[in-house]
Design a protein around this motif. Sequence first.
Motif, mmCIF file in Angstrom:
data_model
loop_
_atom_site.group_PDB
_atom_site.id
_atom_site.type_symbol
_atom_site.label_atom_id
_atom_site.label_comp_id
_atom_site.label_asym_id
_atom_site.label_seq_id
_atom_site.Cartn_x
_atom_site.Cartn_y
_atom_site.Cartn_z
ATOM 1 N N LYS A 1 0.849 -1.191 0.000
ATOM 2 C CA LYS A 1 0.000 0.000 0.000
ATOM 3 C C LYS A 1 0.885 1.242 0.000
ATOM 4 C CE LYS A 1 -3.838 -2.074 2.539
ATOM 5 N NZ LYS A 1 -4.736 -1.933 3.697
ATOM 6 N N ALA A 2 0.837 1.997 -1.086
ATOM 7 C CA ALA A 2 1.641 3.209 -1.189
ATOM 8 C C ALA A 2 1.089 4.281 -0.268
ATOM 9 C CB ALA A 2 1.656 3.708 -2.628
ATOM 10 N N ARG A 3 1.973 4.908 0.485
ATOM 11 C CA ARG A 3 1.593 6.038 1.337
ATOM 12 C C ARG A 3 1.990 7.356 0.688
ATOM 13 N NH1 ARG A 3 4.629 3.094 4.900
ATOM 14 N NH2 ARG A 3 5.980 4.878 5.218
ATOM 15 N N GLU A 4 3.013 7.318 -0.113
ATOM 16 C CA GLU A 4 3.527 8.533 -0.752
ATOM 17 C C GLU A 4 4.312 8.121 -1.993
ATOM 18 O OE1 GLU A 4 6.487 12.262 0.423
ATOM 19 O OE2 GLU A 4 6.184 10.633 1.834
ATOM 20 N N ILE A 5 4.156 8.864 -3.084
ATOM 21 C CA ILE A 5 4.870 8.572 -4.328
ATOM 22 C C ILE A 5 5.476 9.863 -4.860
ATOM 23 C CG2 ILE A 5 4.669 7.761 -6.720
ATOM 24 C CD1 ILE A 5 2.299 6.029 -5.830
#
Length: 130
Positions: free
Chosen positions: A78-82
């Motif tokens: 699960k990406a939190r920041e990209i």
Amino acid sequence: MSDSMKIEQQKQAVSEVIAKYLTAVKTWDEKAFRETFHPKANIQHYYVKGDEIKTITLDEFVGSIDSLHTKYDNAEEKAREIEISIVDYLASVRVAFSFVMGPRTLDGQDLFNLAFCKGEWKIIHKSYYL
């Protein structure tokens, strides 16, 4: 079209590759997962506890993700920041993530390098730690 508009289009295209990668990990769609990578891509995992780096092939990485889905009911990054940076035909992407495996959640970071090859953005390298 201005240079800034071109860069935004490239960032959007790179973002779509990363989104496809994340969806493929969650649903374990091996075909879609492999499509995000260049066939000669390599993956490096930095083991924080052992202060070691392990380099594996795409096939070995596919096996690793497959084994997590076999072992757990859910395996999801699960990406939190990209963050995406573009330099001509190369892109660098940092993804802060939480990886959920059954009841466990581990936080880590991905660093992807992508190249624009034959009209498509492809992951050519992934470094990460958990």
